[in-house]
Design a protein around this motif. Sequence first.
Motif, mmCIF file in Angstrom:
data_model
loop_
_atom_site.group_PDB
_atom_site.id
_atom_site.type_symbol
_atom_site.label_atom_id
_atom_site.label_comp_id
_atom_site.label_asym_id
_atom_site.label_seq_id
_atom_site.Cartn_x
_atom_site.Cartn_y
_atom_site.Cartn_z
ATOM 1 N N LEU B 226 0.831 -1.204 0.000
ATOM 2 C CA LEU B 226 0.000 0.000 0.000
ATOM 3 C C LEU B 226 0.869 1.259 0.000
ATOM 4 C CD1 LEU B 226 -3.104 -0.206 0.314
ATOM 5 C CD2 LEU B 226 -2.791 0.430 2.685
ATOM 6 N N LEU B 227 2.000 1.166 0.675
ATOM 7 C CA LEU B 227 2.861 2.328 0.834
ATOM 8 C C LEU B 227 3.644 2.598 -0.446
ATOM 9 C CD1 LEU B 227 4.269 1.454 4.350
ATOM 10 C CD2 LEU B 227 2.250 2.788 3.780
ATOM 11 N N LYS B 228 4.054 1.539 -1.112
ATOM 12 C CA LYS B 228 4.907 1.733 -2.282
ATOM 13 C C LYS B 228 4.117 2.192 -3.493
ATOM 14 C CE LYS B 228 8.367 -1.518 -0.749
ATOM 15 N NZ LYS B 228 8.509 -2.958 -0.575
ATOM 16 N N ASN B 229 2.965 1.555 -3.688
ATOM 17 C CA ASN B 229 2.275 1.797 -4.953
ATOM 18 C C ASN B 229 1.166 2.833 -4.874
ATOM 19 O OD1 ASN B 229 3.837 -0.375 -5.829
ATOM 20 N ND2 ASN B 229 2.267 -1.819 -5.141
ATOM 21 N N GLY B 230 0.673 3.017 -3.676
ATOM 22 C CA GLY B 230 -0.580 3.768 -3.578
ATOM 23 C C GLY B 230 -0.394 5.259 -3.499
ATOM 24 N N ARG B 231 -1.420 5.875 -2.961
ATOM 25 C CA ARG B 231 -1.454 7.333 -2.915
ATOM 26 C C ARG B 231 -0.761 7.902 -1.693
ATOM 27 N NH1 ARG B 231 -7.678 7.087 -3.167
ATOM 28 N NH2 ARG B 231 -7.072 5.039 -2.427
ATOM 29 N N ALA B 232 -0.295 7.018 -0.796
ATOM 30 C CA ALA B 232 0.274 7.534 0.443
ATOM 31 C C ALA B 232 1.446 8.450 0.129
ATOM 32 C CB ALA B 232 0.719 6.394 1.333
ATOM 33 N N GLN B 233 1.349 9.654 0.541
ATOM 34 C CA GLN B 233 2.414 10.611 0.298
ATOM 35 C C GLN B 233 3.171 10.756 1.607
ATOM 36 O OE1 GLN B 233 1.367 13.498 -2.398
ATOM 37 N NE2 GLN B 233 0.279 11.788 -3.303
ATOM 38 N N LEU B 234 4.417 11.100 1.487
ATOM 39 C CA LEU B 234 5.175 11.299 2.712
ATOM 40 C C LEU B 234 4.688 12.552 3.412
ATOM 41 C CD1 LEU B 234 8.881 10.363 2.008
ATOM 42 C CD2 LEU B 234 7.345 9.414 3.702
ATOM 43 N N ALA B 235 4.066 12.354 4.533
ATOM 44 C CA ALA B 235 3.712 13.495 5.366
ATOM 45 C C ALA B 235 4.603 13.367 6.580
ATOM 46 C CB ALA B 235 2.255 13.440 5.763
ATOM 47 N N PRO B 236 5.757 14.022 6.564
ATOM 48 C CA PRO B 236 6.742 13.792 7.614
ATOM 49 C C PRO B 236 6.124 13.922 8.998
ATOM 50 C CG PRO B 236 7.593 15.287 5.961
ATOM 51 C CD PRO B 236 6.160 15.070 5.636
#
Lengths: 250, 253
Positions: B226-236
């Motif tokens: 989910l983290l690699k391909n999806g929409r998850a953006q780095l929100a530090p």
Amino acid sequence: MTPPLVTFNQPHPFPGKLIIVEGIDGSGKSTQLLLLQKWLTAKGYNVFFTEWNSSELVRETTRRGKKNKSLTPTTFSLLHATDFANRLYYDILPPLKAGMVVLADRYAYTAFARDAVRGVSPAWVRKLYGFAMRPNMAFYFKVPIEVAINRLLGGMRAQFKYYEAGMDMGLSQDMTESFRIFQARILLEYDKIVSEYGLITMDATKEIEEQQNDMRQLVSTALEHYKPKRGTHGKRETVFWRRFAVPKSE
Amino acid sequence: MENARQYFGDGLPYQNLNELKGKLIAIEGTDGVGRSTHIEMLQEWLEVQGYGVVTTGWTRSNLMSKTIEMAKQGNILDRWSFSLLYATDFADRLEHQIIPALRSGFIVLADRYIYTAFARDFVRSGDRSWIRDLFGFAVIPDLVCYLRIDVDTLALRVIETKGMNFWESGMDLRLGGDLYDSFKKYQGLLIEEFDKMAEEFTFEVVDARKPPEEIQEALRLKIEPLLKNGRAQLAPAGTGSPVKESATAPPAS
């Protein structure tokens, strides 16, 4: 583990009668219901009264949510449904099963109208109340918005409440104006509901006693074949005491 | 092409889901299965990688937590009030925590989701449709991990740790003569319903009878794609959370 006994789509199977009133604030529906209650009680019926948003369980939460203005259209709707469910279970169902006349000031239709105006899905709010029973009689007190405003401002309350005026919707900074816009939209929703569910429309601009006469006539006809159940010790205490009277000694 | 985010049913007409770029991960499973422990560990793991994380838990809303406590003291009996209280709590968290967090690109870890309400209501009513309509406003999660356990293992584990309580034993249903019998029947019914939903809604099933490290590893494996391909953006982490009370405090080390 039994499927629900009652649904909104069919008449309830209980011996009692459920009569409800609907209408916007200032329509005079509560006054009419109170007068109906006086009349029914005087005629010897066992009458039970319940009103919108009054259950112990939810009142405090609603108050808090309203105070810090954190209610969303959906939580507002759900809180009222919770209150309704709680009252249905404790206040409405037992007297209906016992064969009493239950009078309700506002019913699920209030939610159908208000919540739709606040922005929730009209289909959703109808399904939400799927557990409610269809009333035996539903009166809608129809009133033009200006009449309602004059009654509210000229009457005992003399001030609008925040959520009643739809102030949470940002319609206008002015409370009266906000009330006017919000309640006008509710009137439109009520019009749809009246035809959808066949509510009895009452002309709420008529004189109080005139409306009450009309209402009593309709209720009389509806209750024609209704046999009120007497409580175990009846209305006349003498009946109760006679049963326990010591037989006269010979 | 990504799948658009969807509502479970009728939805919230006044909310736009297209802007929700974060990830919503629900951890489901019955009482005492270890959900919260694993969520804590997942949060730590994600934050170390630089993802912003918000956690949300059943009955933890500002609006409703007190009311639900009060109700559980014995003020309600009926199925509808029960489910509506949970739904109100959920709606409050959805609109005040979950949606804002997703909008800001956070990963939301939900300790229980609508499926818990489905299982509990079904066990009490035998009816699936009303409760599902009721939660129609819920956002469908990107991933549902189901911590699956059998009722015998669960019973032992619960007795060893916190003990059995009234509600987790479904005592309101009077399914058994004592706490233990009732617990086993009630939790057995819940697990049965969770198993059915696992197929219907394609949960990722994780065997919760294994040692905690292995469960955690399995959960991370499910979450990684989910983290690699999806929409998850780095929100530090630490740049501020939209939610005050659950703002991600640096994990205690």
